[in-house]
Scaffold this motif. Structure first.
Motif, PDB file in Angstrom:
ATOM      1  N   THR A   1       4.057  15.482  -2.161  1.00 36.83           N
ATOM      2  CA  THR A   1       4.642  14.287  -1.538  1.00 36.83           C
ATOM      3  C   THR A   1       3.773  13.827  -0.380  1.00 36.83           C
ATOM      4  N   VAL A   2       3.794  12.501  -0.159  1.00 35.37           N
ATOM      5  CA  VAL A   2       3.025  11.919   0.942  1.00 35.37           C
ATOM      6  C   VAL A   2       3.900  10.880   1.649  1.00 35.37           C
ATOM      7  N   THR A   3       3.908  10.934   2.964  1.00 34.45           N
ATOM      8  CA  THR A   3       4.580   9.892   3.761  1.00 34.45           C
ATOM      9  C   THR A   3       3.542   9.269   4.682  1.00 34.45           C
ATOM     10  N   THR A   4       3.671   7.961   4.924  1.00 33.06           N
ATOM     11  CA  THR A   4       2.685   7.250   5.749  1.00 33.06           C
ATOM     12  C   THR A   4       3.379   6.314   6.723  1.00 33.06           C
ATOM     13  N   SER A   5       2.662   6.032   7.809  1.00 31.89           N
ATOM     14  CA  SER A   5       3.148   5.085   8.819  1.00 31.89           C
ATOM     15  C   SER A   5       1.964   4.678   9.680  1.00 31.89           C
ATOM     16  N   PRO A   6       2.121   3.582  10.466  1.00 34.10           N
ATOM     17  CA  PRO A   6       1.032   3.222  11.379  1.00 34.10           C
ATOM     18  C   PRO A   6       0.831   4.330  12.410  1.00 34.10           C
ATOM     19  N   GLY A   7      -0.407   4.531  12.839  1.00 33.54           N
ATOM     20  CA  GLY A   7      -0.683   5.557  13.834  1.00 33.54           C
ATOM     21  C   GLY A   7      -2.147   5.900  13.891  1.00 33.54           C
ATOM     22  N   SER A   8      -2.467   6.921  14.625  1.00 31.89           N
ATOM     23  CA  SER A   8      -3.876   7.289  14.832  1.00 31.89           C
ATOM     24  C   SER A   8      -4.166   8.748  14.473  1.00 31.89           C
TER      25      SER A   8
ATOM     26  N   GLN B   1      10.436  12.477 -15.572  1.00 28.38           N
ATOM     27  CA  GLN B   1      10.718  11.125 -16.046  1.00 28.38           C
ATOM     28  C   GLN B   1      10.853  10.208 -14.830  1.00 28.38           C
ATOM     29  N   GLY B   2      10.783   8.897 -15.068  1.00 27.97           N
ATOM     30  CA  GLY B   2      10.973   7.939 -13.995  1.00 27.97           C
ATOM     31  C   GLY B   2       9.727   7.756 -13.153  1.00 27.97           C
ATOM     32  N   ARG B   3       9.916   7.017 -12.012  1.00 25.96           N
ATOM     33  CA  ARG B   3       8.814   6.722 -11.097  1.00 25.96           C
ATOM     34  C   ARG B   3       9.265   6.977  -9.672  1.00 25.96           C
ATOM     35  N   ARG B   4       8.330   7.397  -8.816  1.00 26.81           N
ATOM     36  CA  ARG B   4       8.630   7.661  -7.395  1.00 26.81           C
ATOM     37  C   ARG B   4       7.465   7.196  -6.549  1.00 26.81           C
ATOM     38  N   VAL B   5       7.785   6.709  -5.359  1.00 23.63           N
ATOM     39  CA  VAL B   5       6.742   6.313  -4.403  1.00 23.63           C
ATOM     40  C   VAL B   5       6.303   7.540  -3.613  1.00 23.63           C
ATOM     41  N   GLY B   6       4.994   7.743  -3.545  1.00 25.97           N
ATOM     42  CA  GLY B   6       4.450   8.839  -2.738  1.00 25.97           C
ATOM     43  C   GLY B   6       4.748  10.211  -3.293  1.00 25.97           C
TER      44      GLY B   6
ATOM     45  N   THR C   1      -7.003  17.322  -5.166  1.00 23.55           N
ATOM     46  CA  THR C   1      -7.369  16.182  -4.317  1.00 23.55           C
ATOM     47  C   THR C   1      -7.154  14.852  -5.034  1.00 23.55           C
ATOM     48  N   GLY C   2      -7.375  14.840  -6.356  1.00 24.91           N
ATOM     49  CA  GLY C   2      -7.107  13.615  -7.106  1.00 24.91           C
ATOM     50  C   GLY C   2      -5.649  13.235  -7.024  1.00 24.91           C
ATOM     51  N   ALA C   3      -4.767  14.202  -7.287  1.00 23.62           N
ATOM     52  CA  ALA C   3      -3.337  13.935  -7.234  1.00 23.62           C
ATOM     53  C   ALA C   3      -2.909  13.516  -5.836  1.00 23.62           C
ATOM     54  N   GLU C   4      -3.515  14.114  -4.821  1.00 21.29           N
ATOM     55  CA  GLU C   4      -3.154  13.784  -3.445  1.00 21.29           C
ATOM     56  C   GLU C   4      -3.522  12.343  -3.103  1.00 21.29           C
ATOM     57  N   VAL C   5      -4.676  11.889  -3.553  1.00 21.17           N
ATOM     58  CA  VAL C   5      -5.070  10.516  -3.228  1.00 21.17           C
ATOM     59  C   VAL C   5      -4.198   9.507  -3.988  1.00 21.17           C
ATOM     60  N   TYR C   6      -3.747   9.853  -5.208  1.00 15.25           N
ATOM     61  CA  TYR C   6      -2.849   8.945  -5.939  1.00 15.25           C
ATOM     62  C   TYR C   6      -1.544   8.794  -5.160  1.00 15.25           C
ATOM     63  N   ALA C   7      -0.994   9.934  -4.688  1.00 15.34           N
ATOM     64  CA  ALA C   7       0.269   9.885  -3.939  1.00 15.34           C
ATOM     65  C   ALA C   7       0.089   9.180  -2.609  1.00 15.34           C
ATOM     66  N   LEU C   8      -1.091   9.365  -1.989  1.00 14.10           N
ATOM     67  CA  LEU C   8      -1.362   8.712  -0.711  1.00 14.10           C
ATOM     68  C   LEU C   8      -1.401   7.194  -0.874  1.00 14.10           C
ATOM     69  N   ILE C   9      -2.111   6.718  -1.874  1.00 13.56           N
ATOM     70  CA  ILE C   9      -2.191   5.272  -2.115  1.00 13.56           C
ATOM     71  C   ILE C   9      -0.818   4.716  -2.492  1.00 13.56           C
ATOM     72  N   SER C  10      -0.049   5.498  -3.260  1.00 14.90           N
ATOM     73  CA  SER C  10       1.308   5.070  -3.618  1.00 14.90           C
ATOM     74  C   SER C  10       2.179   4.924  -2.392  1.00 14.90           C
ATOM     75  N   SER C  11       2.075   5.870  -1.465  1.00 12.79           N
ATOM     76  CA  SER C  11       2.891   5.816  -0.252  1.00 12.79           C
ATOM     77  C   SER C  11       2.511   4.627   0.616  1.00 12.79           C
ATOM     78  N   ILE C  12       1.213   4.347   0.704  1.00  8.74           N
ATOM     79  CA  ILE C  12       0.754   3.215   1.521  1.00  8.74           C
ATOM     80  C   ILE C  12       1.189   1.894   0.895  1.00  8.74           C
ATOM     81  N   SER C  13       0.961   1.756  -0.418  1.00  7.70           N
ATOM     82  CA  SER C  13       1.207   0.477  -1.100  1.00  7.70           C
ATOM     83  C   SER C  13       2.648   0.309  -1.544  1.00  7.70           C
ATOM     84  N   LYS C  14       3.420   1.402  -1.538  1.00  4.37           N
ATOM     85  CA  LYS C  14       4.801   1.409  -2.031  1.00  4.37           C
ATOM     86  C   LYS C  14       4.882   1.160  -3.540  1.00  4.37           C
ATOM     87  N   ILE C  15       3.789   1.389  -4.222  1.00  6.53           N
ATOM     88  CA  ILE C  15       3.769   1.282  -5.683  1.00  6.53           C
ATOM     89  C   ILE C  15       4.174   2.629  -6.256  1.00  6.53           C
TER      90      ILE C  15
END
Length: 749
Positions: free
Chosen positions: A555-562, A528-533, A621-635
């Motif tokens: 889970t996915v965490t993101t930050s600026p970097g290379s 239930q509920g919603r979570r970022v990343g 891979t589908g689930a991973e990209v959803y979590a990745l975009i969520s982590s980047i956008s904070k949605i």
């Protein structure tokens, strides 16, 4: 389906079901009479390939009758090379008995003949003639010596002459010293030597005459029997040669045939008569239906079992064997027919595989005795059927250059068939067959329908039925057991459901432990509920014959970097190559859709939480990209919806395996944590035909308690998980990635 109350009313299935392609291949393979066209039969266990193979072989074996009996016999010309004789099937046993009877008869008749009065008279006549000639020679030289004044006397050194002393002469001593005395004595001694040689010649002549007499008498006894057998086996040149050589050997050693048994043991080789035995090596008359070509199934194809062996005796530390101790192998027994081998067992013995290929190539086989005897090879005419799986077939085809030379027919059994009325009726008839064959209770119409539902579930395709009949048979047997417990006449639907449920319980210990961990909160999972990343991915756990699905928290965490997208599982060697590839694909999709106007500058870390056993496959891979975009956008993403589906770089969702287990696994988790009516699973649209779900899950979907979301693209899933349009999600994500790029550029400056 057929209309019937229970399976006792329908005709049992006697043919193979759902394998037309395999049947056609098998038929052509059996019809081609060529040593290179042996057969490799592949398919999953339980598809009926072995049962069908034996049935098909029996059909063709009944049309072949060229197989022979084979006998090993003593080689009188080359004793260390036993000869082989091929005879019409059933004649080997007769030939063996004929030779045994021949030797027994000759032992009796030769003994009687050489102990008879007539033979003794003839023998004594020869001896008397010898004695007369000997006496005549001795008398002659004796008389001549006396005339010369010498007396013949036998001594230890032979015949000697001594002077005869005259009582009325006084000059005897002077005479013995005279030259004349020595001259006469030398003459007599030379004559004595000549007589000795003549006596030896007479003795040799007498012995020769006795041998000729023995041979003449023996031939008189032996010839009629040898001639009779020669005429009986007129068509077999090797038998005639063998009988002729045997006759010569018996005549040479005829004295052994009438010698006393004790004397024979003391003075001669006790195994002499072994050479007159027949080793009935392959006896096709031992099978009552000997008109049918042999079908040999060898379960343990080690070199000895396949190609024969020699037994041994030990005498004072020495190993001894002979042609009577040669034991046939499966290849010898299958000669003229069919040899069936299980390839997984065969390849356990590398030597067996190599010898088998040489045998097919040379079309002959002997017995490797590993001793000084070298049995003659037997010509081989057989077809080999290897039973295995597709994986082993591919290995042999690609890595053994000889394999395709000798196994040109590939019979591929499918593990599924189309779901249609004909095949559904076939399953009903299969159940009828098993009920009759195994003395089981017959099945009601509804029970059969339940078995067909199980068959569909095994395939994981609503439009297919399983051909793994061993799994169907297991439920048939267990359904009968539960019907017996209930004390009813027929197996009904509830008995099949009970059998399926109980089987699941027996195998679900690990599943229960995982559920317990979820209930107690040891495994972190939100429905239930919603979570970022954070998103609930779906995975399948295989426990032998039993598999089940459970959600996996990604889970996915993101930050600026290379560093780009980092697969944490890969960094610690817990990720397989397919999963690694899937993670790299994420970067391609993100770059094309969100970073066309600036460099992609990101540190993204993807992790399967509480994963201690490794991960592989690309279905997440589908689930991973959803979590990745969520982590980047904070949605934030909905935690009440799990996702599965493989993706490509263009954002298209591809089918995945184990869809039933995944959907049922998330439903089970939601049920334990509390169904809310808004929970569900996102799946690839092309997987919809694979949703062969349980009655409970289907009912929950129909009642709106659980939902299935079918999608074709990444964008559709993101809108479901966020309740936002993709254009809005893309705008926010792009701006965030632009910020990351600007920050990275400032750091570089």
């Amino acid at each position: 389906m057929l209309t019937y109350k229970n399976t006792s009313e329908i005709e049992p299935l006697e043919s193979i079901l759902g394998q037309k392609r395999a049947i056609d291949a098998m038929e052509i393979g059996l019809k081609i009479d060529n040593p290179a066209y042996n057969i490799y039969l592949a398919g999953e266990s339980g598809t009926g390939k072995t049962t069908y193979a034996i049935k098909a072989l029996k059909k063709y074996a009944s049309q072949k009758s060229a197989h022979k009996d084979w006998c090993y016999v003593y080689n009188f010309e080359h004793p260390r090379e036993p000869s082989v004789i091929g005879l019409e099937k059933g004649l080997g046993k007769v030939f063996k008995k004929d030779i045994e009877k021949l030797i027994e008869t000759l032992l009796d008749e030769l003994k009687d003949t050489f102990e008879s009065e007539d033979f003794e008279i003839g023998k004594n006549q020869l001896i008397d003639d010898y004695e007369i000639q000997k006496d005549a020679l001795l008398k002659k030289i004796k008389k001549y010596g006396e005339e010369k004044g010498f007396k013949l006397k036998n001594s230890k050194v032979g015949m000697v002459f001594i002077p005869i002393k005259s009582e009325d002469k006084d000059d005897d001593d002077s005479y013995e010293d005279s030259e004349e005395f020595y001259k006469v004595k030398r003459e007599l001694e030379n004559m004595a030597i000549q007589v000795v040689y003549k006596i030896r010649d007479v003795e040799d002549a007498a012995k020769e005459a006795l041998l000729e007499l023995e041979e003449e008498v023996a031939k008189f006894v032996i010839d009629p029997y040898i001639q009779s057998l020669t005429e009986k086996y007129e068509e077999y040149d090797k038998v005639k040669i063998y009988l002729n050589n045997m006759k010569k050997n018996i005549l040479e050693y005829v004295y052994l045939f009438y010698m006393d048994e004790d004397e024979l043991k003391d003075k001669y080789d006790k195994d002499h008569f072994l050479k007159y035995k027949v080793n009935l090596f392959v006896d096709n008359d031992s099978d009552k239906n000997n008109s049918t070509a042999p079908i040999i199934v060898e379960m343990n194809p080690n070199p000895s079992n396949l190609f024969g062996k020699a037994e041994y005796d030990y005498y004072n530390g020495n190993v001894k064997t002979d042609f009577t101790k040669l034991i046939p192998g499966a290849v010898h027994k299958a000669n003229g027919g069919y040899l069936v081998l299980y390839v997984d067992q065969l390849l356990r013995y590398g030597l067996s595989w190599d010898i088998l290929k040489r045998t097919i190539q040379s079309r002959k086989i002997s017995v490797d005795t590993q001793t000084s005897i070298k049995p003659e090879s037997i010509p081989i005419d057989m077809k080999v059927i290897l039973i295995g799986n597709n994986y082993t077939y591919n290995l042999l085809y690609n890595y053994d250059p000889d394999f395709n030379k000798y196994f040109k027919i590939f019979v591929d059994f499918d593990d599924e068939m189309d779901k249609n009325e004909c095949n559904e009726e076939g399953i009903a008839r299969f159940i009828a067959l098993q009920c009759n064959r195994n003395n089981l209770k017959h099945f009601t119409y509804n029970a059969v329908k339940e078995v067909i539902k199980l068959s569909t579930k095994i395939t994981g395709d609503n439009y297919k039925l399983s051909t793994q009949f061993n799994k169907i048979l297991e439920i048939v047997v267990e359904g009968d057991a539960y019907a017996t417990i209930r004390g009813v006449e027929y197996v009904d639907k509830e008995d099949i459901k009970k059998a399926i449920d109980e089987r699941r319980k027996r195998l679900s210990r690990i599943e229960s432990k995982i559920d317990e961990s979820l209930e107690k909160g040891f495994t972190l999972m939100e429905t239930q509920g919603r979570r970022v990343g954070v998103i609930n991915g779906l995975s399948v756990l295989n426990m032998g014959e039993y598999s089940f699905g459970r959600p996996s928290r990604i889970t996915v965490t993101t930050s600026p970097g290379s560093k780009g997208i980092v697969n944490i599982e890969r960094e610690v060697n817990m990720s397989g190559p397919i999963h690694n590839k899937g993670v790299l694909i994420l970067g391609g999709y993100i770059s094309e859709n969100f970073a066309q106007e600036f460099p992609l500058s990101i540190n993204a870390y993807i992790c399967f939480e509480q994963n201690y056993g490794g991960v592989d496959g690309d279905s997440a891979t589908g689930a991973e990209v959803y979590a990745l975009i969520s982590s980047i956008s904070k949605i934030p993403l909905k935690q009440n919806i799990a996702a599965t589906g493989s993706m490509n770089q263009k954002g298209e969702i591809q089918v995945v395996g184990g869809i039933v287990e995944k959907v049922e696994g998330f439903y089970s988790t939601c049920k334990r944590k509390g169904l809310t009516g808004n929970q569900g699973v996102i799946i690839p649209r092309n997987n919809s035909r694979n949703l062969v779900l349980s009655d409970e899950v289907n009912e929950a979907i129909e009642n709106g308690e659980f939902k299935i979301y079918e999608i074709d693209r990444i964008e559709e899933a993101l809108e479901i998980l966020t309740d936002m349009k993709f254009e809005q999600i893309k705008k926010i994500t792009t701006e965030k990635l632009r910020e990351f790029s600007n920050i990275q550029n400032k750091i570089k400056e």
